[in-house]
Each structure stands twice: as structure tokens, then as C-alpha cells.
Design an enzyme around this catalytic site. Structure first.
Site, mmCIF file in Angstrom:
data_model
loop_
_atom_site.group_PDB
_atom_site.id
_atom_site.type_symbol
_atom_site.label_atom_id
_atom_site.label_comp_id
_atom_site.label_asym_id
_atom_site.label_seq_id
_atom_site.Cartn_x
_atom_site.Cartn_y
_atom_site.Cartn_z
ATOM 1 N N TYR A 138 62.600 70.103 135.486
ATOM 2 C CA TYR A 138 63.708 69.274 135.027
ATOM 3 C C TYR A 138 63.438 68.628 133.673
ATOM 4 O O TYR A 138 64.367 68.348 132.922
ATOM 5 C CB TYR A 138 63.990 68.156 136.048
ATOM 6 C CG TYR A 138 64.786 68.602 137.247
ATOM 7 C CD1 TYR A 138 64.252 69.487 138.170
ATOM 8 C CD2 TYR A 138 66.077 68.130 137.458
ATOM 9 C CE1 TYR A 138 64.980 69.888 139.274
ATOM 10 C CE2 TYR A 138 66.818 68.517 138.561
ATOM 11 C CZ TYR A 138 66.263 69.401 139.463
ATOM 12 O OH TYR A 138 66.987 69.797 140.549
ATOM 13 N N LYS A 184 53.839 76.464 145.602
ATOM 14 C CA LYS A 184 53.854 77.923 145.454
ATOM 15 C C LYS A 184 52.540 78.298 144.762
ATOM 16 O O LYS A 184 52.508 78.969 143.713
ATOM 17 C CB LYS A 184 55.093 78.341 144.637
ATOM 18 C CG LYS A 184 55.357 79.829 144.583
ATOM 19 C CD LYS A 184 55.827 80.452 145.884
ATOM 20 C CE LYS A 184 55.940 81.964 145.750
ATOM 21 N NZ LYS A 184 56.235 82.630 147.044
ATOM 22 N N ASP A 217 58.515 79.124 150.250
ATOM 23 C CA ASP A 217 59.383 80.118 150.896
ATOM 24 C C ASP A 217 59.240 80.032 152.421
ATOM 25 O O ASP A 217 60.219 80.014 153.170
ATOM 26 C CB ASP A 217 59.118 81.539 150.371
ATOM 27 C CG ASP A 217 57.645 81.902 150.275
ATOM 28 O OD1 ASP A 217 56.785 81.039 150.528
ATOM 29 O OD2 ASP A 217 57.342 83.082 149.958
ATOM 30 N N ASP A 241 64.667 69.491 145.516
ATOM 31 C CA ASP A 241 66.126 69.563 145.375
ATOM 32 C C ASP A 241 66.676 70.598 146.342
ATOM 33 O O ASP A 241 67.622 70.342 147.094
ATOM 34 C CB ASP A 241 66.473 69.936 143.926
ATOM 35 C CG ASP A 241 67.966 70.087 143.722
ATOM 36 O OD1 ASP A 241 68.724 69.229 144.206
ATOM 37 O OD2 ASP A 241 68.393 71.081 143.081
ATOM 38 N N ASP A 245 68.791 69.967 150.329
ATOM 39 C CA ASP A 245 70.121 70.468 150.713
ATOM 40 C C ASP A 245 69.990 71.301 151.988
ATOM 41 O O ASP A 245 70.828 71.223 152.888
ATOM 42 C CB ASP A 245 70.743 71.329 149.595
ATOM 43 C CG ASP A 245 71.664 70.526 148.673
ATOM 44 O OD1 ASP A 245 71.369 69.345 148.423
ATOM 45 O OD2 ASP A 245 72.677 71.079 148.199
HETATM 46 C C1 IPM Z 1 70.569 66.041 143.306
HETATM 47 C C2 IPM Z 1 71.365 66.830 142.284
HETATM 48 C C3 IPM Z 1 70.768 66.607 140.894
HETATM 49 C C4 IPM Z 1 69.346 67.174 140.896
HETATM 50 C C5 IPM Z 1 71.554 67.207 139.702
HETATM 51 C C6 IPM Z 1 73.000 66.840 139.727
HETATM 52 C C7 IPM Z 1 70.935 66.772 138.402
HETATM 53 O O1 IPM Z 1 71.414 68.185 142.630
HETATM 54 O O2 IPM Z 1 70.472 64.818 143.170
HETATM 55 O O3 IPM Z 1 70.058 66.652 144.259
HETATM 56 O O4 IPM Z 1 69.162 68.395 140.742
HETATM 57 O O5 IPM Z 1 68.425 66.366 141.057
HETATM 58 MN MN MN Z 2 70.636 68.615 144.637
#
Ligand code: IPM
Ligand code: MN
Ligand code: NAD
Length: 344
Positions: A138, A184, A217, A241, A245
Site C-alpha cells: 500500500y 508467503k 493461500d 485486507d 473480507d
Molecule cells: C478496507 C478497504 C481499503 C483497504 C481501501 C478502500 C483503501 O478495502 O478498509 O479494507 O484496502 O485498506
Molecule cells: Mn478491504
């Protein structure tokens, strides 16, 4: 009075933030709020996603509560990268120095039916993902686009890994005392380095905590197949990240996962989901993640864990009685919020 800077942002951000503010008004009426445009809304007002006065206010606050930023995926591709809403968020995180991103994924007892996994697999899941937030791809330099290519750099320094690892081990001590560091290292030098530093912090400062290592993975697979295996997952920015999710599917929806981003001083609290442009404006976004982020703010920034538990319990019960659409129910944001308020 504690000062909270509120950044509703874009898409469903303002919708879920207003729900969370209703909850806060009831359980923490002494908080003082200052609201600012941020993200695409920030650009409309200040000419950039994170206006100077907004950053100044955030730096002068006791905590920042954020919704979400961004437009339809791809819709901002023609804007210079530094002017995109996501860049405003990254600049905010960097300026606040919030390197430890806590993303809890919990399947509450009695809510196993909301998970797409079998109840015996989902039941009892209680994972804390500790995502390093200020390093890796990032922020790594050099980065860029060139004729016929594009490139980024994943770089971690000793102190960056050490401080994230300390957070993870410390958090584990108050939980099941287990940390799984995800990397990794079979392919990436930066992961090999990450692992070396984590092992050193473990041996020298936290030998009482159980430490394991897994490749990212394989971790993604086990998170779905046997999620109870994990207590604290410590990982770098990009892996965290993606895995968070994925971990949101365990309790049933991305609309359930809150986060706290902590550093040395001011905390930033936001749901892990984005602006959900596909459902924005319809009053159907699940505000639970933002309410739980507000609870994390009360716990970590204002040291009121008992009030945080009150919010958590009410959200848990409302998820049972008034599930939102992302969970297969029919409640809209305001109906769900009313249910939470009644249960506080
Ligand atoms: C999160 C989002 C952010 C990230 C983006 C929008 C910059 O996906 O907070 O998970 O990748 O950190
Ligand atoms: Mn995210
Ligand atoms: P997203 O998280 O916005 O949405 C993914 C899916 O989950 C969508 O179908 C959405 O409707 C659903 N969803 C998300 N939150 C929900 C909620 N509270 N209730 C019910 N359903 C919900 O991800 P995306 O579509 O990839 O990205 C949309 C925009 O958000 C992009 O511009 C992206 O960059 C941005 N984004 C911002 C943040 C942030 O502000 N922290 C995080 C992730 C993505």
C-alpha cells in the site's frame, strides 16, 4: 467532553453512520461530534478527498468514526491516483499513525444460522485479524505505471513488523493465547523477513503465547473449512485486507465486520466494508458493522468496555430478531436500528 470526528463518506457510509450515531446518542450522550465531508464528498467540497481542515480536525480529535469511501468500482479510474477517495483514506490512516488494524470476526451463539457454513463449522468462531495497516504494497516505493507495465513494492522494516507483532501477542493473552502469523515466506523475501521478526518478538517477549505460521493461500482455505482453528491472525497489509473480507462470510455478511485502527494516540473506527454503491440510497445497508465499530471506539479510545458490551449484546439480539437483507432477512437499516435502540 470527548471529541469525535465523524466522516460519513460516500455511498452507504452516511446511511450506516447515522444509524451508529443514534446508538451512540443513547449509550454515550456526553460525546461531542464534528462531521466532515470525506472521500468523493470531500472532493466535492474541498477539491480533494481529505481536505486540510478535515485532517487537522482528525488530528485534534480523541477518535475518528468513519463510514466508507469510494464510487462504483472502476468509476474513478480516470482521476489522478492521489485524488481518488481511497487515497484520502490511506493518507488519513498514515497521518494518524494507526498501524494496528483489529478486525474481529465472530459467530455469536444463537446466530450460527446466519452463516453459509454448517452450524457445527461456524459455531464458536471467534477470530481477531490483526492487519498491519501502514506498510507493505500500500505504501511501498517505488511504485508506478510505465510503458507496458506497472509495479509496486512490498517492503517491511524491523520496527514495523515488531510493533504489529506486539499488538497481536498482547491481544492473544486476553483471548485464547494463540497467534497464527500468516505470510508467503515460501516465495517472498519480505515474508521471510516478516517471519524472522515475528519469531524474535515471540521468543524474547511473548514465549508464553502459542505461535504458529501459515502460508496465506492455505490460511484462506482453512478459514472456510475449519475457522475455529484460529484465535489471533497476524498478517501484513494486503493479505489482511483480503482475508478479512473472506472472514466476514463466517458470521454471514460483510456488513457485520467492524474495525479499530490503533496506533500511539488517536483511533480510527470503520466498518471493513466499502461504500456498497450497488445498494446505496435504498435504506437496506446493514449498519451492524458500523455500530460495532462505534462499540470498539468506546472500548479502545474511551475505555468504556462495559458500554461496548451493551451495544454488542443489543446488535446480537437484533440480528436474531430483525436480520437485514444481506443476511437473508427483510429488515431495512432503520428497522434494524430501531430494534437495536429498543434492546439497549
Ligand atoms: C478496507 C478497504 C481499503 C483497504 C481501501 C478502500 C483503501 O478495502 O478498509 O479494507 O484496502 O485498506
Ligand atoms: Mn478491504
Ligand atoms: P463493498 O464492500 O462496497 O461491497 C461489496 C458487496 O458487499 C456489495 O455487493 C455490497 O452491496 C455488499 N455490502 C457491503 N457493505 C454492506 C452492508 N453494510 N450491508 C449490506 N451489504 C453490504 O466493496 P466494492 O463494491 O468492491 O467497493 C465499492 C467501493 O468502496 C469502491 O470504491 C472501493 O474502493 C470502496 N471501498 C472502501 C472501503 C472503505 O471505505 N474502508 C472499503 C472497501 C471498499
Amino acid at each position: 467532553m470527548p471529541k469525535v470526528v465523524v466522516l460519513p463518506g460516500d455511498g452507504v457510509g452516511p446511511e450506516v453512520i447515522s444509524c451508529a450515531l443514534e446508538v451512540l446518542a443513547q449509550v454515550a450522550p456526553d460525546l461531542e461530534y464534528a462531521e466532515y465531508a470525506f472521500g468523493l464528498a470531500g472532493t466535492a467540497k474541498y477539491g480533494k478527498p481529505l481536505g486540510d481542515e478535515v485532517l487537522e480536525a482528525a488530528l485534534g480529535s480523541d477518535a475518528v468514526l468513519m463510514g466508507s469511501v469510494g464510487g462504483l468500482p472502476g468509476s474513478t479510474d480516470n482521476i489522478a491516483r492521489e485524488l481518488r477517495p481511497e487515497s484520502g483514506l490511506l493518507k488519513l490512516r498514515k497521518s494518524l499513525g494507526v498501524y494496528a488494524n483489529l478486525r474481529p470476526s465472530k459467530v455469536y451463539s444463537g446466530l450460527e444460522h446466519l452463516s453459509p457454513l454448517k452450524p457445527e463449522v461456524a459455531g464458536g468462531v471467534d477470530i481477531l485479524i490483526l492487519r498491519e495497516l501502514l506498510g507493505g504494497a500500500y505504501f511501498g516505493e517505488p511504485r508506478g505505471l510505465e510503458e507496458g507495465g506497472g509495479f509496486n513494492t512490498i517492503r517491511y522494516t524491523t520496527s514495523e513488523v515488531e510493533r504489529a507483532a506486539r499488538w497481536a501477542f498482547q491481544a492473544a493473552r486476553g483471548r485464547q493465547n494463540r497467534v497464527c502469523s500468516v505470510d508467503k515466506a515460501n516465495v517472498l523475501e519480505v515474508s521471510e523477513f516478516w517471519r524472522r521478526i515475528v519469531v524474535h518478538v515471540h521468543q524474547t517477549e511473548f514465549p508464553d503465547v502459542e505461535l504458529t505460521h501459515e502460508y496465506v493461500d492455505s490460511c484462506a482455505m482453512i478459514l472456510v473449512k475449519n475457522p475455529k482453528r484460529y484465535d489471533v491472525i497476524l498478517t501484513e497489509n494486503l493479505f489482511g485486507d483480503i482475508l478479512s473480507d473472506l472472514a466476514s462470510v463466517l458470521p454471514g455478511s460483510l456488513g457485520l465486520l467492524p474495525s479499530a485502527s490503533l496506533g500511539d494516540k488517536i483511533g480510527l473506527y470503520e466498518p471493513i466494508h466499502g461504500s456498497a454503491p450497488d445498494i446505496a440510497g435504498q435504506g437496506i445497508a446493514n449498519p451492524a458493522a458500523t455500530m460495532l465499530s462505534a462499540a470498539m471506539m468506546l472500548e479502545y479510545s474511551f475505555k468504556r468496555p462495559e458500554v461496548a458490551r451493551v451495544i454488542e449484546n443489543a446488535v446480537q439480539k437484533a440480528l436474531f430478531s430483525h436480520p437485514t437483507r444481506d443476511l437473508g432477512g427483510s429488515s431495512g437499516s432503520s428497522e434494524f436500528t430501531k430494534a437495536v435502540l429498543a434492546l439497549l
